[in-house]
Motif scaffolding. Structure first.
Motif, PDB file in Angstrom:
ATOM      1  N   GLU A 146      22.500 -21.050  -6.412  1.00 41.41           N
ATOM      2  CA  GLU A 146      21.853 -22.311  -6.039  1.00 41.41           C
ATOM      3  C   GLU A 146      22.586 -23.495  -6.653  1.00 41.41           C
ATOM      4  O   GLU A 146      22.837 -24.511  -5.991  1.00 41.41           O
ATOM      5  CB  GLU A 146      20.389 -22.313  -6.477  1.00 41.41           C
ATOM      6  N   VAL A 147      22.936 -23.380  -7.928  1.00 45.11           N
ATOM      7  CA  VAL A 147      23.669 -24.462  -8.606  1.00 45.11           C
ATOM      8  C   VAL A 147      25.019 -24.686  -7.928  1.00 45.11           C
ATOM      9  O   VAL A 147      25.428 -25.827  -7.663  1.00 45.11           O
ATOM     10  CB  VAL A 147      23.862 -24.137 -10.102  1.00 45.11           C
ATOM     11  N   GLY A 148      25.727 -23.597  -7.635  1.00 48.05           N
ATOM     12  CA  GLY A 148      27.064 -23.716  -7.074  1.00 48.05           C
ATOM     13  C   GLY A 148      27.108 -24.128  -5.622  1.00 48.05           C
ATOM     14  O   GLY A 148      28.016 -24.852  -5.207  1.00 48.05           O
ATOM     15  N   LEU A 149      26.111 -23.697  -4.832  1.00 49.16           N
ATOM     16  CA  LEU A 149      26.156 -23.947  -3.393  1.00 49.16           C
ATOM     17  C   LEU A 149      25.475 -25.240  -2.968  1.00 49.16           C
ATOM     18  O   LEU A 149      25.789 -25.780  -1.904  1.00 49.16           O
ATOM     19  CB  LEU A 149      25.514 -22.769  -2.646  1.00 49.16           C
ATOM     20  N   THR A 150      24.550 -25.742  -3.781  1.00 50.81           N
ATOM     21  CA  THR A 150      23.863 -26.980  -3.422  1.00 50.81           C
ATOM     22  C   THR A 150      24.431 -28.202  -4.125  1.00 50.81           C
ATOM     23  O   THR A 150      24.318 -29.320  -3.622  1.00 50.81           O
ATOM     24  CB  THR A 150      22.354 -26.905  -3.779  1.00 50.81           C
ATOM     25  N   GLY A 151      25.022 -28.000  -5.302  1.00 52.37           N
ATOM     26  CA  GLY A 151      25.459 -29.148  -6.097  1.00 52.37           C
ATOM     27  C   GLY A 151      24.313 -29.854  -6.787  1.00 52.37           C
ATOM     28  O   GLY A 151      24.512 -30.903  -7.406  1.00 52.37           O
ATOM     29  N   GLY A 156      33.934 -30.734 -13.722  1.00 54.38           N
ATOM     30  CA  GLY A 156      34.775 -30.303 -14.833  1.00 54.38           C
ATOM     31  C   GLY A 156      34.151 -30.545 -16.183  1.00 54.38           C
ATOM     32  O   GLY A 156      34.470 -29.845 -17.156  1.00 54.38           O
ATOM     33  N   GLY A 157      33.253 -31.522 -16.284  1.00 53.95           N
ATOM     34  CA  GLY A 157      32.521 -31.735 -17.531  1.00 53.95           C
ATOM     35  C   GLY A 157      31.564 -30.597 -17.818  1.00 53.95           C
ATOM     36  O   GLY A 157      31.402 -30.171 -18.974  1.00 53.95           O
ATOM     37  N   PHE A 158      30.920 -30.083 -16.765  1.00 51.28           N
ATOM     38  CA  PHE A 158      30.061 -28.910 -16.889  1.00 51.28           C
ATOM     39  C   PHE A 158      30.908 -27.707 -17.282  1.00 51.28           C
ATOM     40  O   PHE A 158      30.546 -26.928 -18.174  1.00 51.28           O
ATOM     41  CB  PHE A 158      29.345 -28.674 -15.557  1.00 51.28           C
ATOM     42  N   GLU A 159      32.068 -27.566 -16.649  1.00 52.80           N
ATOM     43  CA  GLU A 159      32.940 -26.437 -16.972  1.00 52.80           C
ATOM     44  C   GLU A 159      33.449 -26.519 -18.407  1.00 52.80           C
ATOM     45  O   GLU A 159      33.595 -25.486 -19.072  1.00 52.80           O
ATOM     46  CB  GLU A 159      34.101 -26.394 -15.979  1.00 52.80           C
ATOM     47  N   LEU A 160      33.694 -27.730 -18.888  1.00 49.58           N
ATOM     48  CA  LEU A 160      34.110 -27.888 -20.284  1.00 49.58           C
ATOM     49  C   LEU A 160      33.001 -27.432 -21.224  1.00 49.58           C
ATOM     50  O   LEU A 160      33.258 -26.729 -22.208  1.00 49.58           O
ATOM     51  CB  LEU A 160      34.475 -29.344 -20.561  1.00 49.58           C
ATOM     52  N   ALA A 161      31.764 -27.808 -20.919  1.00 49.79           N
ATOM     53  CA  ALA A 161      30.633 -27.362 -21.735  1.00 49.79           C
ATOM     54  C   ALA A 161      30.470 -25.848 -21.664  1.00 49.79           C
ATOM     55  O   ALA A 161      30.183 -25.185 -22.670  1.00 49.79           O
ATOM     56  CB  ALA A 161      29.356 -28.062 -21.288  1.00 49.79           C
ATOM     57  N   LEU A 162      30.656 -25.278 -20.477  1.00 45.91           N
ATOM     58  CA  LEU A 162      30.548 -23.830 -20.309  1.00 45.91           C
ATOM     59  C   LEU A 162      31.602 -23.081 -21.103  1.00 45.91           C
ATOM     60  O   LEU A 162      31.367 -21.963 -21.567  1.00 45.91           O
ATOM     61  CB  LEU A 162      30.684 -23.460 -18.825  1.00 45.91           C
ATOM     62  N   GLY A 214      34.648 -30.456  -0.842  1.00 44.67           N
ATOM     63  CA  GLY A 214      35.464 -29.480  -0.128  1.00 44.67           C
ATOM     64  C   GLY A 214      36.266 -28.572  -1.014  1.00 44.67           C
ATOM     65  O   GLY A 214      37.237 -27.944  -0.564  1.00 44.67           O
ATOM     66  N   ILE A 215      35.891 -28.478  -2.304  1.00 43.09           N
ATOM     67  CA  ILE A 215      36.604 -27.595  -3.220  1.00 43.09           C
ATOM     68  C   ILE A 215      35.607 -26.682  -3.927  1.00 43.09           C
ATOM     69  O   ILE A 215      34.389 -26.798  -3.719  1.00 43.09           O
ATOM     70  CB  ILE A 215      37.431 -28.395  -4.262  1.00 43.09           C
ATOM     71  N   ALA A 216      36.088 -25.791  -4.750  1.00 40.88           N
ATOM     72  CA  ALA A 216      35.238 -24.879  -5.506  1.00 40.88           C
ATOM     73  C   ALA A 216      35.475 -25.071  -6.999  1.00 40.88           C
ATOM     74  O   ALA A 216      36.585 -25.442  -7.417  1.00 40.88           O
ATOM     75  CB  ALA A 216      35.521 -23.425  -5.120  1.00 40.88           C
ATOM     76  N   ALA A 217      34.451 -24.826  -7.779  1.00 44.36           N
ATOM     77  CA  ALA A 217      34.520 -25.024  -9.239  1.00 44.36           C
ATOM     78  C   ALA A 217      35.121 -23.785  -9.891  1.00 44.36           C
ATOM     79  O   ALA A 217      34.436 -23.023 -10.579  1.00 44.36           O
ATOM     80  CB  ALA A 217      33.129 -25.307  -9.790  1.00 44.36           C
ATOM     81  N   THR A 218      36.420 -23.609  -9.708  1.00 46.82           N
ATOM     82  CA  THR A 218      37.072 -22.367 -10.124  1.00 46.82           C
ATOM     83  C   THR A 218      37.566 -22.381 -11.566  1.00 46.82           C
ATOM     84  O   THR A 218      38.187 -21.415 -12.012  1.00 46.82           O
ATOM     85  CB  THR A 218      38.265 -22.069  -9.201  1.00 46.82           C
ATOM     86  N   GLU A 219      37.306 -23.457 -12.317  1.00 44.14           N
ATOM     87  CA  GLU A 219      37.713 -23.502 -13.722  1.00 44.14           C
ATOM     88  C   GLU A 219      36.553 -23.142 -14.648  1.00 44.14           C
ATOM     89  O   GLU A 219      36.483 -23.625 -15.776  1.00 44.14           O
ATOM     90  CB  GLU A 219      38.256 -24.894 -14.066  1.00 44.14           C
ATOM     91  N   GLY A 220      35.663 -22.295 -14.173  1.00 40.81           N
ATOM     92  CA  GLY A 220      34.537 -21.852 -14.981  1.00 40.81           C
ATOM     93  C   GLY A 220      33.215 -21.909 -14.253  1.00 40.81           C
ATOM     94  O   GLY A 220      32.303 -21.135 -14.548  1.00 40.81           O
ATOM     95  N   GLY A 221      33.087 -22.813 -13.299  1.00 37.10           N
ATOM     96  CA  GLY A 221      31.830 -22.930 -12.569  1.00 37.10           C
ATOM     97  C   GLY A 221      31.494 -21.696 -11.758  1.00 37.10           C
ATOM     98  O   GLY A 221      30.330 -21.283 -11.688  1.00 37.10           O
TER      99      GLY A 221
END
Length: 254
Positions: free
Chosen positions: A151-156, A103-109, A130-137
């Protein structure tokens, strides 16, 4: 207070102050950020907002999972991410003083411009939970090449500040002690210009990546007509002719 406010001329600085929790986002922090953003938009003297955090350990480690375990998930409607991603009028700059995760990355985005410390990095570890970054990621393909975003989203895995700069995700990469001063200077540069023109430019640029060309051209013509009918264009021309700094009219409260 989990978020401190400071006026620096025409720039409002919002600082997350939870260094002991790596500036993670609990209910109080999210509410304070939302309140600060709403107040900045309503303040006719504020022309830009800078978001940052205390220390160098983290911009934000994301959602405070301990707080979630104790109090449940925050109300998405109260999140500052919704304010920032839903037509927020002022330019918002992120001074990324350290790692930005989840969520910190999503806030920056969600911010318009990003200045990062050399030691900062970005990651979306949600898949490991077990979740997805659906607030901007999951919108990363709008900002990065698809293969990189996947790659960023699927590997972490981490995306370093230097790599983010190469990919155009970050505007500046500077030594840690210079992050805030560089970001505020960039915000002040924006604040020098016509508030109406800045807001219109921001709005139309975002619409350009999600709207068909005919609709975009029509909206651009409408925006031009509004600007030409307003006071800023007259003042801008007069200031240029008189070789002086323009005296912009304060924008209406949002």
């Amino acid at each position: 207070m989990p978020v401190h406010r400071e006026h620096r001329g025409r720039v409002m600085l919002l600082t997350i102050d939870r260094p002991e929790r790596r500036n993670s986002l609990d209910h109080a922090t999210l509410n304070a950020l939302s309140s600060g953003l709403r107040d900045a938009a309503a303040d006719r003297e504020v022309r830009a907002v800078v978001l940052t955090a205390t220390g160098e350990r983290a911009f934000s480690a994301g959602l405070d999972l301990k707080a979630v375990a104790e109090a449940g998930m925050p109300d998405p409607a109260a999140s500052p991410l919704h304010l920032l991603r839903d037509g927020y009028p002022l330019p918002v700059l992120a001074a990324i003083n350290g790692p930005a995760l989840g969520g910190g990355f999503e806030l920056a985005l969600a911010c318009d411009l990003r200045v990062a410390a050399e030691h900062a990095y970005f990651a979306l570890p949600e898949v490991s939970l077990g979740i997805a970054a659906t607030e901007g990621g999951t919108d990363l393909p709008q900002r990065l090449p698809l293969a990189v975003a996947l790659e960023v989203g699927l590997t972490g895995d981490r995306l370093t500040a230097s790599r983010a700069y190469e990919l155009g995700l970050v505007n500046r990469v500077v030594p840690g002690p210079e992050v805030l001063t560089t970001t505020v200077a960039l915000a002040e540069r924006i604040a020098e210009h016509s508030p109406a023109a800045v807001r219109t430019t921001k709005d139309l640029m975002y619409r350009s990546i999600e709207t068909d060309r005919a609709t975009l051209r029509a909206r651009a013509r409408e925006a031009t007509d509004r600007l030409l009918a307003g006071p800023d264009v007259v003042e801008g021309m007069a200031a240029f002719a008189g070789k002086r700094a323009p005296r912009w009219a304060a924008p209406a409260a949002s």
